[in-house]
Design a protein around this motif. Structure first.
Motif, PDB file in Angstrom:
ATOM      1  N   ASP A 121       0.855  -1.191   0.000  1.00  0.00           N
ATOM      2  CA  ASP A 121       0.000   0.000   0.000  1.00  0.00           C
ATOM      3  C   ASP A 121       0.890   1.239   0.000  1.00  0.00           C
ATOM      4  O   ASP A 121       1.306   1.719   1.045  1.00  0.00           O
ATOM      5  N   PRO A 122       1.209   1.795  -1.180  1.00  0.00           N
ATOM      6  CA  PRO A 122       2.139   2.925  -1.241  1.00  0.00           C
ATOM      7  C   PRO A 122       1.623   4.169  -0.537  1.00  0.00           C
ATOM      8  O   PRO A 122       2.405   4.958  -0.007  1.00  0.00           O
ATOM      9  N   ILE A 123       0.303   4.372  -0.532  1.00  0.00           N
ATOM     10  CA  ILE A 123      -0.237   5.534   0.162  1.00  0.00           C
ATOM     11  C   ILE A 123       0.022   5.413   1.656  1.00  0.00           C
ATOM     12  O   ILE A 123       0.455   6.366   2.320  1.00  0.00           O
ATOM     13  N   ALA A 124      -0.234   4.233   2.212  1.00  0.00           N
ATOM     14  CA  ALA A 124       0.000   4.010   3.636  1.00  0.00           C
ATOM     15  C   ALA A 124       1.470   4.235   3.987  1.00  0.00           C
ATOM     16  O   ALA A 124       1.793   4.869   5.000  1.00  0.00           O
ATOM     17  N   LEU A 125       2.372   3.728   3.155  1.00  0.00           N
ATOM     18  CA  LEU A 125       3.802   3.902   3.410  1.00  0.00           C
ATOM     19  C   LEU A 125       4.195   5.376   3.357  1.00  0.00           C
ATOM     20  O   LEU A 125       4.997   5.848   4.158  1.00  0.00           O
ATOM     21  N   GLY A 126       3.607   6.100   2.419  1.00  0.00           N
ATOM     22  CA  GLY A 126       3.888   7.527   2.324  1.00  0.00           C
ATOM     23  C   GLY A 126       3.414   8.285   3.546  1.00  0.00           C
ATOM     24  O   GLY A 126       4.095   9.183   4.038  1.00  0.00           O
ATOM     25  N   ASP A 150       3.343  20.583  -8.511  1.00  0.00           N
ATOM     26  CA  ASP A 150       4.576  20.577  -7.725  1.00  0.00           C
ATOM     27  C   ASP A 150       4.337  20.206  -6.268  1.00  0.00           C
ATOM     28  O   ASP A 150       5.181  19.556  -5.640  1.00  0.00           O
ATOM     29  N   GLU A 151       3.205  20.625  -5.708  1.00  0.00           N
ATOM     30  CA  GLU A 151       2.933  20.321  -4.310  1.00  0.00           C
ATOM     31  C   GLU A 151       2.818  18.815  -4.099  1.00  0.00           C
ATOM     32  O   GLU A 151       3.399  18.246  -3.168  1.00  0.00           O
ATOM     33  N   LEU A 152       2.059  18.169  -4.970  1.00  0.00           N
ATOM     34  CA  LEU A 152       1.911  16.719  -4.877  1.00  0.00           C
ATOM     35  C   LEU A 152       3.259  16.031  -5.087  1.00  0.00           C
ATOM     36  O   LEU A 152       3.619  15.111  -4.350  1.00  0.00           O
ATOM     37  N   SER A 153       4.011  16.493  -6.070  1.00  0.00           N
ATOM     38  CA  SER A 153       5.311  15.891  -6.363  1.00  0.00           C
ATOM     39  C   SER A 153       6.275  16.055  -5.199  1.00  0.00           C
ATOM     40  O   SER A 153       6.987  15.113  -4.824  1.00  0.00           O
ATOM     41  N   LEU A 154       6.315  17.239  -4.600  1.00  0.00           N
ATOM     42  CA  LEU A 154       7.240  17.498  -3.505  1.00  0.00           C
ATOM     43  C   LEU A 154       6.962  16.611  -2.303  1.00  0.00           C
ATOM     44  O   LEU A 154       7.885  16.061  -1.694  1.00  0.00           O
ATOM     45  N   ARG A 155       5.688  16.451  -1.958  1.00  0.00           N
ATOM     46  CA  ARG A 155       5.372  15.640  -0.794  1.00  0.00           C
ATOM     47  C   ARG A 155       5.626  14.160  -1.075  1.00  0.00           C
ATOM     48  O   ARG A 155       6.042  13.412  -0.189  1.00  0.00           O
ATOM     49  N   ALA A 156       5.370  13.731  -2.305  1.00  0.00           N
ATOM     50  CA  ALA A 156       5.672  12.348  -2.665  1.00  0.00           C
ATOM     51  C   ALA A 156       7.177  12.098  -2.609  1.00  0.00           C
ATOM     52  O   ALA A 156       7.634  11.051  -2.142  1.00  0.00           O
ATOM     53  N   GLY A 182      13.159  10.992  -1.887  1.00  0.00           N
ATOM     54  CA  GLY A 182      13.682  11.426  -3.170  1.00  0.00           C
ATOM     55  C   GLY A 182      13.788  10.328  -4.212  1.00  0.00           C
ATOM     56  O   GLY A 182      14.339  10.552  -5.300  1.00  0.00           O
ATOM     57  N   ASP A 183      13.267   9.141  -3.911  1.00  0.00           N
ATOM     58  CA  ASP A 183      13.286   8.030  -4.864  1.00  0.00           C
ATOM     59  C   ASP A 183      12.245   8.298  -5.943  1.00  0.00           C
ATOM     60  O   ASP A 183      11.043   8.228  -5.705  1.00  0.00           O
ATOM     61  N   ILE A 184      12.707   8.631  -7.144  1.00  0.00           N
ATOM     62  CA  ILE A 184      11.796   9.055  -8.203  1.00  0.00           C
ATOM     63  C   ILE A 184      10.813   7.963  -8.581  1.00  0.00           C
ATOM     64  O   ILE A 184       9.638   8.218  -8.847  1.00  0.00           O
ATOM     65  N   GLN A 185      11.268   6.714  -8.588  1.00  0.00           N
ATOM     66  CA  GLN A 185      10.405   5.608  -8.964  1.00  0.00           C
ATOM     67  C   GLN A 185       9.328   5.381  -7.902  1.00  0.00           C
ATOM     68  O   GLN A 185       8.144   5.231  -8.217  1.00  0.00           O
ATOM     69  N   ALA A 186       9.726   5.392  -6.632  1.00  0.00           N
ATOM     70  CA  ALA A 186       8.754   5.221  -5.550  1.00  0.00           C
ATOM     71  C   ALA A 186       7.794   6.402  -5.496  1.00  0.00           C
ATOM     72  O   ALA A 186       6.594   6.233  -5.207  1.00  0.00           O
ATOM     73  N   ALA A 187       8.296   7.600  -5.780  1.00  0.00           N
ATOM     74  CA  ALA A 187       7.428   8.777  -5.783  1.00  0.00           C
ATOM     75  C   ALA A 187       6.366   8.674  -6.875  1.00  0.00           C
ATOM     76  O   ALA A 187       5.199   9.024  -6.663  1.00  0.00           O
ATOM     77  N   LEU A 188       6.756   8.176  -8.040  1.00  0.00           N
ATOM     78  CA  LEU A 188       5.785   7.998  -9.125  1.00  0.00           C
ATOM     79  C   LEU A 188       4.710   6.989  -8.731  1.00  0.00           C
ATOM     80  O   LEU A 188       3.517   7.196  -8.999  1.00  0.00           O
ATOM     81  N   GLU A 189       5.116   5.896  -8.095  1.00  0.00           N
ATOM     82  CA  GLU A 189       4.146   4.905  -7.668  1.00  0.00           C
ATOM     83  C   GLU A 189       3.172   5.489  -6.642  1.00  0.00           C
ATOM     84  O   GLU A 189       1.987   5.210  -6.664  1.00  0.00           O
ATOM     85  N   LEU A 190       3.696   6.359  -5.776  1.00  0.00           N
ATOM     86  CA  LEU A 190       2.861   6.990  -4.768  1.00  0.00           C
ATOM     87  C   LEU A 190       1.894   7.975  -5.428  1.00  0.00           C
ATOM     88  O   LEU A 190       0.701   8.020  -5.083  1.00  0.00           O
ATOM     89  N   ILE A 191       2.375   8.762  -6.383  1.00  0.00           N
ATOM     90  CA  ILE A 191       1.537   9.738  -7.058  1.00  0.00           C
ATOM     91  C   ILE A 191       0.386   9.072  -7.798  1.00  0.00           C
ATOM     92  O   ILE A 191      -0.758   9.528  -7.786  1.00  0.00           O
TER      93      ILE A 191
END
Length: 324
Positions: free
Chosen positions: A153-158, A297-303, A309-318
């Motif tokens: 659950d990427p949202i939960a992890l975030g 940018d706000e969504l991207s920054l928080r992800a 700063g893991d771009i791949q994990a951030a994309l999965e979270l977004i």
């Protein structure tokens, strides 16, 4: 333009410095049909054939174009993909066996959330203890292992990795939203409460409000996540907060957590942490996401902050709530 002139640029999302690969669609495969009639699934197969070393299996990639994650059954025309367009490849890990989250006892969970929410907003020492634990990688790993379904659950992890998001989602008013959509997050939040309570008892908590039927909590000694923590590992700096969060008070019961709702939580958290500092810290990754067409940018920054700063994990979270 002849069919043989159709080509796309392909770029791996996790390798920003690598050059783009040019993917030409063979005329013999296109026949008399337009490029735009082919499916995203077919495009994945072509990319896997072109980038065999980087993409061994078309089932293990997602494609991103203009800030959208592409669905397999849609066509190139549907997404407006034209000759010369750049498509980003998001590589996924081999899927692990699914772990179903443990059922949530809603009545008991509500009691636990109230205790946690009160403690977070009335005791600075308890708040600091919670955030100190969540900032420790070893502690977080133990929470993930101890909570079935949390790792998928990427949202939960975030949420667990961001103090402002944690404060928003640990509100009792969020429970009706979380239980059906993210039960593992509910169980993890309760586990955090029990673990911290073993070291720093919540103010005003009595024994009757500290009972939880799930054996997964009782089997763990209180405070076990604090072993080995030092003051130097306190990366979170909680700020003053009181009352019900503005975001959670406007959410209707049973509302599924989607990108829109998650974005609301991120924007609420941004107000507490300050956006300029985050932009400076994650500027290269933020620009990568902009290049992919993700302009929020706000969504991207928080992800990015939630994933280190893991771009791949951030994309999965977004994209966890579904592409817009």
């Amino acid at each position: 333009m002849s069919l043989s002139d159709w080509h796309l640029a392909v770029k791996l999302a996790d390798q920003p410095l690598a050059p783009k690969s040019i993917l030409r669609l063979p005329e013999t495969e296109l026949g008399e049909y337009s490029l735009g009639t082919y499916s995203i699934s077919f495009l994945k197969q072509l990319i896997a054939g072109k980038l065999q070393e980087s993409v061994p299996d078309p089932e293990l990639i997602d494609l991103i174009y203009c800030g959208r994650k592409l669905k397999d059954d849609q066509t190139l025309d549907f997404y407006g993909i034209q000759p010369g367009s750049t498509v980003y490849v998001l590589r996924k890990s081999w899927p692990e066996p699914d772990q179903k989250p443990e059922p949530v006892d809603k009545v008991a969970a509500l009691r636990e959330f109230r205790v946690l929410h009160t403690a977070l907003h009335s005791s600075s020492s308890y708040r600091e203890a919670v955030f100190k634990m969540l900032s420790n990688k070893e502690s977080l790993d133990q929470i993930i292992v101890a909570t079935p379904g949390l790792s998928s659950d990427p949202i939960a992890l975030g949420v667990l990795q961001d103090k402002d998001l944690f404060s928003v989602f640990a509100d009792p008013n969020m429970l009706d939203t979380l239980v059906p959509a993210h039960p593992a997050l509910v169980n993890a939040i309760v586990l955090v409460l029990h673990s911290v309570a073993g070291s720093t008892p919540p103010p005003g908590a009595d024994s009757s409000s500290r009972s939880m039927p799930s054996s997964s909590y009782r089997d763990m000694p209180g405070g076990f996540l604090f072993e080995g923590l030092s003051d130097e590992e306190d990366d979170f700096h909680p700020g003053p907060s009181s009352g019900t969060s503005p975001m959670s008070s406007g959410i209707q019961s049973g509302t599924p957590i989607t990108n829109d709702l998650f974005s609301q939580a991120l924007q609420h958290a941004l107000q507490a942490s300050g956006q300029p500092g985050l932009q400076s810290q994650w500027q290269p990754q933020l620009q990568q996401l902009r290049d992919m067409g993700i302009q929020d940018d706000e969504l991207s920054l928080r992800a990015l902050q939630a994933t280190g700063g893991d771009i791949q994990a951030a994309l999965e979270l977004i994209f966890a709530g579904g592409a817009p």
